[in-house]
Enzyme design. Structure first.
Site, PDB file in Angstrom:
ATOM      1  N   HIS A 287      -8.822 -46.354  60.418  1.00 37.79           N
ATOM      2  CA  HIS A 287      -7.356 -46.763  60.279  1.00 37.79           C
ATOM      3  C   HIS A 287      -7.457 -48.048  60.060  1.00 37.79           C
ATOM      4  O   HIS A 287      -6.535 -48.596  59.160  1.00 37.79           O
ATOM      5  CB  HIS A 287      -6.298 -46.208  61.265  1.00 37.79           C
ATOM      6  CG  HIS A 287      -6.423 -44.645  61.157  1.00 37.79           C
ATOM      7  ND1 HIS A 287      -7.278 -43.739  62.049  1.00 37.79           N
ATOM      8  CD2 HIS A 287      -5.637 -43.901  60.422  1.00 37.79           C
ATOM      9  CE1 HIS A 287      -6.923 -42.542  61.692  1.00 37.79           C
ATOM     10  NE2 HIS A 287      -6.105 -42.529  60.781  1.00 37.79           N
ATOM     11  N   ASP A 309      -0.709 -37.656  61.844  1.00 37.93           N
ATOM     12  CA  ASP A 309      -1.027 -38.082  63.476  1.00 37.93           C
ATOM     13  C   ASP A 309      -0.594 -39.394  63.845  1.00 37.93           C
ATOM     14  O   ASP A 309      -0.589 -39.396  65.019  1.00 37.93           O
ATOM     15  CB  ASP A 309      -2.730 -38.201  63.389  1.00 37.93           C
ATOM     16  CG  ASP A 309      -3.274 -38.881  62.250  1.00 37.93           C
ATOM     17  OD1 ASP A 309      -2.889 -40.276  62.280  1.00 37.93           O
ATOM     18  OD2 ASP A 309      -4.167 -38.484  61.677  1.00 37.93           O
ATOM     19  N   ASP A 386      -3.214 -41.607  53.339  1.00 44.72           N
ATOM     20  CA  ASP A 386      -4.075 -41.147  54.329  1.00 44.72           C
ATOM     21  C   ASP A 386      -4.272 -39.540  54.416  1.00 44.72           C
ATOM     22  O   ASP A 386      -4.093 -38.606  55.191  1.00 44.72           O
ATOM     23  CB  ASP A 386      -3.438 -41.557  55.845  1.00 44.72           C
ATOM     24  CG  ASP A 386      -4.325 -41.228  56.878  1.00 44.72           C
ATOM     25  OD1 ASP A 386      -5.744 -41.170  56.724  1.00 44.72           O
ATOM     26  OD2 ASP A 386      -3.865 -41.069  58.187  1.00 44.72           O
TER      27      ASP A 386
END
Length: 496
Positions: A287, A309, A386
């Site tokens: 990330h 998430d 993402d």
């Protein structure tokens, strides 16, 4: 020699007998399609590339059904007993298929042999049903072949419709993959055994009746035992894949979410989505590499597509000047876990408690298509994709030219887009997919710069894009892009 069925001795009038046979056709067809869909769905979860899995299962099963129809010709003289045997074996094979496929993946790392083997076996047995049922229905009351075929296939196709709708809307959400297949097998065994043992019992000797009852009883007992053990089996299989410290394991209907570790003195928490490691420990290298290059510039308004998430959101919020973050993710279950589970919260740093974060539960493609920019103040400075990759279920749509065209119209004049482009390794088709992502983003008029970061198994690849030439900051390695055609909805090019 032409086979002529001998009229059956029935305990009911012929009209009711035909109705019972057609009802059994309906039930068996529904069960058969459920087995087929179970194999396709589980294979796409475990292996990926749902188009390939569906093509393999469907083509192998249709071929095997033809083989089964030919083999069934030898059983017509004892059609009732043959049908009972076929249904007992089919119920056992279909009911256990999902469990066997999962076991092969968990303990041997290869689900392909099981997928092809069960597709062949289930296809042969399903193909054998129709000739035997045709013989049985003709023994009840002779009619012209065209009329008998029409009745039989009408019941078969309606049953397939019911099975096809029951799988995604009833069996999968209520019972899950494993238990749903086991329950379907039990229904299949009861329907086939009941028809033969009651309606056609006059065709069976006493010894044959006992054999049919024993075989079906054994099948039902095995399916019941496996259903009772499905919970421990799933836990053992997950431990074989992820290790012994699985803390959260949830199938949301869109993906499998597994969280391991996180206990004091043990391994740091690690997040797996559909078997792929997405974050481990703090901070997440993936990330960081995804977010950091895109944040070098104006970053007042940020859009995160996927990332339910909350870990990418946490990375975004670490930068000053961020006034608003919008997260668009269709999976409400993942977001709920990210808000409430202590281990998830440890991974995402309580990102969803920040008042600057707004969450929209929607398909990113449809949300982008419905949102019309309302002037410069409504444009985004940074868009972070993402997303899991182009190979998953529906993934090619979110890596298409049309999708990036929708993203581009949301960007401000100095806006940047960053895309997760897959794992970096030595597999040729993976390198092709990375180049395809780059070519597809460039095709909507954005300037791109592919880059990579190190990680377990080779690391990850990303594409940074903007309206002006995007640079790659220190600490990451540039990749060579180009050399591929863009991917579109009508011509997805990933995995070619």
């Amino acid at each position: 020699m032409i086979y002529r069925p001998v009229p059956a001795r029935l305990p009911v009038p012929a009209g009711i007998g035909r109705l019972l046979v057609l009802t059994t056709v309906f039930i068996c067809a529904a069960c058969g399609l459920v087995y087929e869909l179970e194999l396709v769905a589980l294979a796409s979860y475990l292996i990926g590339d749902s188009v390939t899995q569906a093509s393999v299962v469907l083509s192998v099963m249709v071929f095997a059904m033809g083989v089964g129809s030919l083999l069934a010709k030898r059983l017509r003289a004892r059609a009732a007993l043959g049908f009972a045997a076929v249904e007992a074996v089919l119920a056992l094979a279909g009911g256990l298929s999902a469990m066997a496929l999962y076991a092969c993946f968990a303990w041997y790392g290869r689900a392909w042999p099981a997928l092809v083997g069960f597709s062949l076996l289930i296809g042969v047995l399903t193909g054998a049903e129709v000739p035997l049922l045709m013989t049985l229905i003709q023994r009840i009351r002779r009619q012209d072949a065209g009329g008998a075929v029409a009745d039989l296939f009408a019941a078969d196709y309606v049953g397939a419709l019911v099975g096809g709708l029951a799988f995604p809307f009833l069996l999968l959400p209520v019972l899950g993959q494993l238990t749903g297949a086991l329950v379907t097998g039990a229904v299949n065994a009861v329907a086939g055994g009941a028809l033969v043992l009651w309606l056609f019992r006059g065709d069976l000797s006493a010894r044959a009746r006992w054999a049919v009852m024993a075989a079906n009883g054994l099948v039902l007992a095995l399916l019941a035992l496996c259903s009772a053990l499905s919970g421990p089996f799933e836990r053992a299989a997950r431990q074989a894949v992820y290790g012994a410290d699985v803390r959260v394991a949830v199938r949301t209907g869109m993906k499998e979410v597994v969280l391991t570790g996180g206990d004091a003195g043990g391994r740091p928490p690690a997040l797996f989505l559909d078997g792929r490691l997405r974050a481990a420990g703090e901070p997440s290298r993936y990330h960081e590499a995804l977010v950091r290059p895109a944040m070098a510039g104006p970053r007042r308004r940020v859009l995160v597509l996927g990332g339910g998430d909350g870990i990418a959101v946490h990375e975004v919020l670490r930068y000053g000047g961020v006034a608003a973050v919008t997260v668009v993710d269709p999976d409400a279950t993942v977001v709920r876990l990210a808000r409430t589970d202590a281990r998830f919260v440890r991974l995402n740093g309580r990102a969803y408690e920040d008042p600057r974060v707004a969450v929209v539960h929607a398909d990113p493609f449809e949300w982008l298509r419905a949102r019309i920019p309302e002037g410069p103040g409504r444009a985004y400075d940074v868009v972070v994709c993402d997303l899991p990759g182009p190979e998953g279920t529906g993934g090619a749509k979110l890596y298409s030219q049309e999708f990036y065209g929708l993203v581009a119209r949301q960007l401000g004049d100095e806006g940047r887009l960053v895309v997760h482009a897959g794992r970096v390794g030595e597999v040729p088709d993976v390198r092709h997919d990375i180049r395809t992502v780059d070519a597809t983003v460039r095709s909507v008029g954005l300037c791109t710069r592919p880059y990579r970061t190190a990680g377990t198994g080779g690391g990850w690849a990303f594409v940074l894009a903007g309206r002006s030439r995007a640079g790659v900051p220190d600490g990451v390695r540039a990749l060579e892009g180009g050399g591929a055609a863009p991917s579109t909805l009508m011509h997805p090019r990933y995995g070619e």
